[in-house]
Design a protein around this motif. Structure first.
Motif, mmCIF file in Angstrom:
data_model
loop_
_atom_site.group_PDB
_atom_site.id
_atom_site.type_symbol
_atom_site.label_atom_id
_atom_site.label_comp_id
_atom_site.label_asym_id
_atom_site.label_seq_id
_atom_site.Cartn_x
_atom_site.Cartn_y
_atom_site.Cartn_z
ATOM 1 N N ALA A 183 0.828 -1.202 0.000
ATOM 2 C CA ALA A 183 0.000 0.000 0.000
ATOM 3 C C ALA A 183 0.865 1.255 0.000
ATOM 4 C CB ALA A 183 -0.919 -0.011 1.218
ATOM 5 N N LEU A 184 1.945 1.218 0.745
ATOM 6 C CA LEU A 184 2.820 2.389 0.811
ATOM 7 C C LEU A 184 3.574 2.597 -0.493
ATOM 8 C CD1 LEU A 184 4.305 1.957 4.402
ATOM 9 C CD2 LEU A 184 2.522 3.551 3.661
ATOM 10 N N LEU A 185 3.906 1.522 -1.164
ATOM 11 C CA LEU A 185 4.688 1.600 -2.390
ATOM 12 C C LEU A 185 3.816 1.611 -3.637
ATOM 13 C CD1 LEU A 185 7.441 -1.004 -1.440
ATOM 14 C CD2 LEU A 185 7.621 1.493 -1.358
ATOM 15 N N LYS A 186 2.486 1.615 -3.444
ATOM 16 C CA LYS A 186 1.531 1.565 -4.553
ATOM 17 C C LYS A 186 1.774 0.332 -5.423
ATOM 18 C CE LYS A 186 0.726 6.545 -4.676
ATOM 19 N NZ LYS A 186 -0.522 6.405 -3.906
ATOM 20 N N GLY A 206 1.698 1.054 -10.040
ATOM 21 C CA GLY A 206 0.939 2.026 -10.802
ATOM 22 C C GLY A 206 -0.553 1.947 -10.579
ATOM 23 N N LYS A 207 -1.278 2.718 -11.386
ATOM 24 C CA LYS A 207 -2.723 2.778 -11.275
ATOM 25 C C LYS A 207 -3.352 1.541 -11.914
ATOM 26 C CE LYS A 207 -2.918 7.829 -11.226
ATOM 27 N NZ LYS A 207 -3.471 9.052 -11.873
ATOM 28 N N MET A 208 -4.600 1.289 -11.538
ATOM 29 C CA MET A 208 -5.249 0.055 -11.961
ATOM 30 C C MET A 208 -5.386 -0.060 -13.473
ATOM 31 S SD MET A 208 -6.430 -2.855 -11.113
ATOM 32 C CE MET A 208 -6.897 -2.966 -9.381
ATOM 33 N N ASN A 209 -5.533 1.052 -14.190
ATOM 34 C CA ASN A 209 -5.676 0.934 -15.643
ATOM 35 C C ASN A 209 -4.422 0.321 -16.275
ATOM 36 O OD1 ASN A 209 -4.158 3.237 -15.079
ATOM 37 N ND2 ASN A 209 -4.947 4.384 -16.814
ATOM 38 N N ARG A 210 -3.246 0.730 -15.802
ATOM 39 C CA ARG A 210 -2.003 0.167 -16.316
ATOM 40 C C ARG A 210 -1.800 -1.254 -15.802
ATOM 41 N NH1 ARG A 210 2.893 4.144 -15.281
ATOM 42 N NH2 ARG A 210 3.902 2.435 -16.434
#
Length: 283
Positions: A183-186, A206-210
């Motif tokens: 969670a801290l490191l995404k 990264g973000k969920m789309n990627r």
């Protein structure tokens, strides 16, 4: 000739329309929230996320117990006298549900149990394969059908990324700790079924789309999935643009049929909101 009845658990996330259309009987698992026991399927998934937002607590889940299985099988036998039941169950490596079904089965004849060694869409892939075989050959011998189902269990593939790591951690179903600190490191862990166990096999950033696009690319590169059918799973909160992009990629990859499946309450309790997964059967 005795009628063959297929059954499974709510952890397969088999949509009601498909279960009804193909006469697949589904036994509910359980979600425990605010000290109240809810049958999976009776609890709106959004209630789970609202509960978490309000309390910062995550509901727990429990398997179908042996008494419930006994009643479930007995009801099928009452509705379809002289039928043969083939029950395709949630992986025994992550739940006691299958073992409870084994205990209940001792009181019945013509009841056969298959451990799908999979969950959610991966379990559903096995169930829908059984449906297709039975519908294409209604007169198939039960022993032959069972053999065919068992032969494709190792070919059912599932991969997913949870939407929120808090839910995955609380669920305690993953057999290693690769998600810790994510969670801290995404970081979003890729979860796959290996020999029936839920295992974190890779990390995405990264973000969920990627992440979703990378997951699908890796999945299709790793496995030679039958192009006839692909299943996408999602939990409430996944952006519609991601769904559209996944559909485009699946079409470009040559899949004839793609179906989106919403995770039910039991699976959503472990995956959290905004999760994404893909399942298919190896050719």
């Amino acid at each position: 000739m005795s009628r063959i009845i297929l059954s499974t658990e709510s952890g397969a996330d088999l949509p009601h329309d498909l279960a009804s259309k193909h006469d697949v009987q589904v036994v509910p698992m359980h979600v425990i929230m605010d000290d109240q026991d809810y049958l999976d399927g009776s609890l709106p998934v959004q209630d789970i996320y609202d509960y978490y937002d309000r309390t910062k607590k995550i509901p727990t889940t429990t398997s179908t117990n042996a008494y419930e299985y006994h009643d479930f099988f007995a009801e099928i036998k009452a509705d379809f006298p002289d039928c043969i039941i083939i029950h395709i169950g949630y992986t025994s490596k992550a739940s006691s549900s299958f073992q409870n079904a084994v205990l209940a089965s001792e009181d019945f004849e013509d009841l056969f149990l298959i451990d799908a060694l999979n969950v959610t869409g991966g379990l559903m892939v096995v169930v829908m394969y059984a449906v297709s075989v039975l519908e294409n050959d209604p007169g198939i011998e039960p022993a032959h059908l069972i053999k065919k189902i068992e032969s494709i269990v190792p070919k059912a593939r599932l991969a997913f990324v949870p939407g929120k790591l808090d839910f995955l951690r609380a669920g305690g179903r993953v057999s290693n700790a690769a998600y810790l600190g994510g969670a801290l490191l995404k970081i979003k862990p890729l979860i796959e079924l290996i020999d029936g166990n839920l295992v974190s096999t890779k990390k995405y950033r990264g973000k969920m789309n990627r992440v979703a696009e990378k997951l699908l690319s890796d999945f299709l590169n790793k496995y030679d999935i039958d192009r006839e059918q692909l299943y996408f799973q999602y939990s409430i909160g996944l952006d519609e643009s991601i769904k559209e992009r996944m559909d485009d990629i699946a079409k470009e990859a040559g899949f004839k049929n793609v179906k989106w499946i919403q995770a039910g309450a039991m699976i959503s309790t472990h995956a959290g909101p905004g999760g994404f997964g893909v399942a298919g059967l190896e050719a």
